[in-house]
Design a protein around this motif. Structure first.
Motif, PDB file in Angstrom:
ATOM      1  N   UNK A  29       0.789  -1.216   0.000  1.00 30.49           N
ATOM      2  CA  UNK A  29       0.000   0.000   0.000  1.00 30.49           C
ATOM      3  C   UNK A  29       0.822   1.266   0.000  1.00 30.49           C
ATOM      4  N   UNK A  30       2.157   1.155  -0.052  1.00 27.52           N
ATOM      5  CA  UNK A  30       2.983   2.363  -0.097  1.00 27.52           C
ATOM      6  C   UNK A  30       2.767   3.109  -1.405  1.00 27.52           C
ATOM      7  N   UNK A  31       2.446   2.375  -2.455  1.00 27.99           N
ATOM      8  CA  UNK A  31       2.064   2.980  -3.722  1.00 27.99           C
ATOM      9  C   UNK A  31       0.556   2.794  -3.885  1.00 27.99           C
ATOM     10  N   UNK A  32      -0.188   3.888  -3.835  1.00 27.37           N
ATOM     11  CA  UNK A  32      -1.639   3.813  -3.943  1.00 27.37           C
ATOM     12  C   UNK A  32      -2.031   4.053  -5.396  1.00 27.37           C
ATOM     13  N   UNK A  33      -2.553   3.026  -6.055  1.00 22.84           N
ATOM     14  CA  UNK A  33      -2.935   3.150  -7.459  1.00 22.84           C
ATOM     15  C   UNK A  33      -4.017   4.224  -7.604  1.00 22.84           C
ATOM     16  N   UNK A  34      -3.804   5.154  -8.511  1.00 20.72           N
ATOM     17  CA  UNK A  34      -4.703   6.294  -8.692  1.00 20.72           C
ATOM     18  C   UNK A  34      -5.313   6.258 -10.083  1.00 20.72           C
ATOM     19  N   UNK A  35      -6.622   6.112 -10.158  1.00 18.18           N
ATOM     20  CA  UNK A  35      -7.313   6.131 -11.444  1.00 18.18           C
ATOM     21  C   UNK A  35      -7.170   7.501 -12.107  1.00 18.18           C
ATOM     22  N   UNK A  36      -7.159   8.564 -11.287  1.00 17.12           N
ATOM     23  CA  UNK A  36      -7.008   9.909 -11.836  1.00 17.12           C
ATOM     24  C   UNK A  36      -5.665  10.061 -12.544  1.00 17.12           C
ATOM     25  N   UNK A  37      -4.595   9.535 -11.949  1.00 13.86           N
ATOM     26  CA  UNK A  37      -3.286   9.614 -12.583  1.00 13.86           C
ATOM     27  C   UNK A  37      -3.225   8.714 -13.815  1.00 13.86           C
ATOM     28  N   UNK A  38      -3.869   7.545 -13.759  1.00  8.65           N
ATOM     29  CA  UNK A  38      -3.968   6.685 -14.955  1.00  8.65           C
ATOM     30  C   UNK A  38      -4.558   7.477 -16.115  1.00  8.65           C
ATOM     31  N   UNK A  39      -5.632   8.209 -15.833  1.00  6.37           N
ATOM     32  CA  UNK A  39      -6.318   8.960 -16.885  1.00  6.37           C
ATOM     33  C   UNK A  39      -5.445  10.088 -17.419  1.00  6.37           C
ATOM     34  N   UNK A  40      -4.699  10.751 -16.535  1.00 10.22           N
ATOM     35  CA  UNK A  40      -3.822  11.831 -16.980  1.00 10.22           C
ATOM     36  C   UNK A  40      -2.723  11.295 -17.900  1.00 10.22           C
ATOM     37  N   UNK A  41      -2.211  10.113 -17.603  1.00 10.00           N
ATOM     38  CA  UNK A  41      -1.172   9.521 -18.432  1.00 10.00           C
ATOM     39  C   UNK A  41      -1.681   9.168 -19.830  1.00 10.00           C
ATOM     40  N   UNK A  42      -2.979   8.968 -19.970  1.00 16.30           N
ATOM     41  CA  UNK A  42      -3.528   8.626 -21.269  1.00 16.30           C
ATOM     42  C   UNK A  42      -3.571   9.828 -22.201  1.00 16.30           C
ATOM     43  N   UNK A  43      -3.374  11.036 -21.652  1.00 12.31           N
ATOM     44  CA  UNK A  43      -3.339  12.236 -22.467  1.00 12.31           C
ATOM     45  C   UNK A  43      -1.917  12.667 -22.744  1.00 12.31           C
ATOM     46  N   UNK A  44      -1.758  13.929 -23.131  1.00 12.63           N
ATOM     47  CA  UNK A  44      -0.436  14.446 -23.446  1.00 12.63           C
ATOM     48  C   UNK A  44       0.202  15.130 -22.258  1.00 12.63           C
ATOM     49  N   UNK A  45       1.425  15.602 -22.473  1.00 17.40           N
ATOM     50  CA  UNK A  45       2.118  16.369 -21.455  1.00 17.40           C
ATOM     51  C   UNK A  45       3.097  15.550 -20.653  1.00 17.40           C
ATOM     52  N   UNK A  46       4.133  16.229 -20.186  1.00 21.49           N
ATOM     53  CA  UNK A  46       5.132  15.595 -19.321  1.00 21.49           C
ATOM     54  C   UNK A  46       4.744  15.731 -17.863  1.00 21.49           C
ATOM     55  N   UNK A  47       4.107  16.844 -17.509  1.00 21.12           N
ATOM     56  CA  UNK A  47       3.681  17.057 -16.127  1.00 21.12           C
ATOM     57  C   UNK A  47       2.167  17.235 -16.078  1.00 21.12           C
ATOM     58  N   UNK A  48       1.593  16.963 -14.895  1.00 19.88           N
ATOM     59  CA  UNK A  48       0.153  17.024 -14.713  1.00 19.88           C
ATOM     60  C   UNK A  48      -0.159  17.786 -13.426  1.00 19.88           C
ATOM     61  N   UNK A  49      -1.048  18.751 -13.526  1.00 17.81           N
ATOM     62  CA  UNK A  49      -1.470  19.482 -12.340  1.00 17.81           C
ATOM     63  C   UNK A  49      -2.567  18.709 -11.626  1.00 17.81           C
ATOM     64  N   UNK A  50      -2.418  18.604 -10.312  1.00 13.70           N
ATOM     65  CA  UNK A  50      -3.392  17.893  -9.481  1.00 13.70           C
ATOM     66  C   UNK A  50      -3.873  18.875  -8.418  1.00 13.70           C
ATOM     67  N   UNK A  51      -4.874  19.716  -8.740  1.00 14.07           N
ATOM     68  CA  UNK A  51      -5.327  20.722  -7.777  1.00 14.07           C
ATOM     69  C   UNK A  51      -6.205  20.105  -6.698  1.00 14.07           C
ATOM     70  N   UNK A  52      -6.217  20.732  -5.533  1.00 13.58           N
ATOM     71  CA  UNK A  52      -7.084  20.292  -4.439  1.00 13.58           C
ATOM     72  C   UNK A  52      -7.361  21.484  -3.531  1.00 13.58           C
ATOM     73  N   UNK A  53      -8.403  21.366  -2.729  1.00 14.02           N
ATOM     74  CA  UNK A  53      -8.736  22.407  -1.778  1.00 14.02           C
ATOM     75  C   UNK A  53      -7.956  22.209  -0.479  1.00 14.02           C
TER      76      UNK A  53
END
Length: 352
Positions: free
Chosen positions: A36-60
């Protein structure tokens, strides 16, 4: 391509089947994922399916701990806040804001290849497809672990440089003193205390085998059966112990890392051609050769941090000499405002 008299790698590997099969095996073989040290993230999976080298992950952010107000029976509409108010009537207070924070994850595009000559001995097994998959999956599990360690090395370096090293309890000293500089329950608790009253969020301890040996000698390890009763899991103060000689060490000085669930988020993408086999008729001095290519696409994101380095088209390397690698202090920045929000602590000991 006509089939020859000898079964080749290209005869065995069907990329559409091999790629997901290997990916599953990679995760199964990694203690990091299992624990569980690496928590699989569906959101990050989806970001990888698009373009770009970096991905912004905003939160409140959480609401600030501002002083509350004492209510009164005086009523003035907010619309009239800037109008002239009756004598003795205070201007209505402005509502407070909820702030945001921006984490940034970075893409890791990695690949490697192997010729069939390297696989020849394994291909003699009863299940060649399984043998090839195991070989590739084991390799990527080790590389996943190396990228994970490099990432946290960079986060630790940033923390030391820019955040007063508030993740760490370092008792290593200048020389070894038994019972003072080596691992102990007291030293561990002091490391966990860097998280204050959030220390119970820490659920797993990653240690070098030398440190684990000390823990066993001091009778600090408890063993509990897994859910199926098939294996026993080492634990320390109720936390799972993960033994990994890939953890940082300098001579006799060792890092112990303590994690909470979700401290590291993990995304997996699918390269356009994740697996392929190239036939080289001239290989092997004309005897023919197959080359198996394997490609992965990951992001390993330490929660609460932002990648601030400069990465090439394939993303950063684990380590190097040119800077902007995963293990560089200049590559990461903590964006969560509170130390307690980072579910990680580090203990540094000197062992005999």
């Amino acid at each position: 391509m006509a089939a020859g008299p000898t079964t080749r790698v290209s005869d065995l590997v069907v990329p559409e089947v091999f790629t997901p099969y290997t990916q599953v095996l990679t995760e199964e073989k990694s203690r990091l994922v299992q624990s569980g040290l690496l928590a699989r993230s569906e959101a990050l999976d989806n970001l990888l399916s698009g373009g770009g080298i970096t991905f912004q992950v905003p939160s409140f952010r959480d609401l600030d701990n501002d002083e509350d107000r004492v209510s009164t029976d005086t009523s003035v509409p907010f619309a009239d806040a800037d109008a002239s108010l009756p004598a003795g009537v205070a201007r209505p207070p402005d509502p407070r804001k909820i702030l945001t924070q921006k984490e940034i994850a970075v893409r890791l595009n990695r690949n490697n290849s192997w010729s069939s000559s390297d696989l020849a001995a394994i291909l003699a097994g009863a299940d060649p497809m399984q043998a090839i998959a195991n070989r590739v999956a084991s390799y990527w599990a080790r590389r996943l672990q190396a990228a994970f360690i490099a990432t946290w090395n960079g986060v630790i370096a940033d923390n030391t440089l820019n955040d007063s090293g508030d993740y760490v309890n370092d008792i290593s000293g200048a020389s070894f003193v038994d019972g003072v500089t080596n691992f102990s329950a007291e030293a561990f608790l002091d490391a966990a205390q860097t998280m204050g009253d959030s220390q119970e969020d820490l659920v797993a301890v990653a240690v070098h085998s030398v440190v684990y040996n000390r823990m066993q000698k001091n009778n600090l390890i408890d063993f509990i059966p897994d859910a199926r009763g098939e294996i026993t899991i080492p634990t320390f103060l109720g936390r799972e112990v993960i033994v990994d000689d890939g953890l940082p060490r300098t001579g006799s000085v060792y890092d112990t890392w303590i994690f909470g669930s979700g401290a590291t988020q993990f995304g997996v993408g699918t390269p356009p051609v994740a697996t392929e086999v190239d036939r080289k008729p001239g290989g092997g001095n004309g005897g023919g050769q197959d080359v198996l290519y394997s490609r992965v696409m990951w992001t390993i994101h330490p929660t609460g941090h932002a990648w601030v380095g400069t990465a090439g088209d394939g993303g950063p390397a684990n380590t190097g000499t040119a800077g902007d690698d995963l293990d560089e202090a200049s590559s990461w920045n903590r964006v969560y405002p509170e130390r307690k929000q980072i579910k990680f602590a580090r203990l540094v000991t000197r062992e005999a």
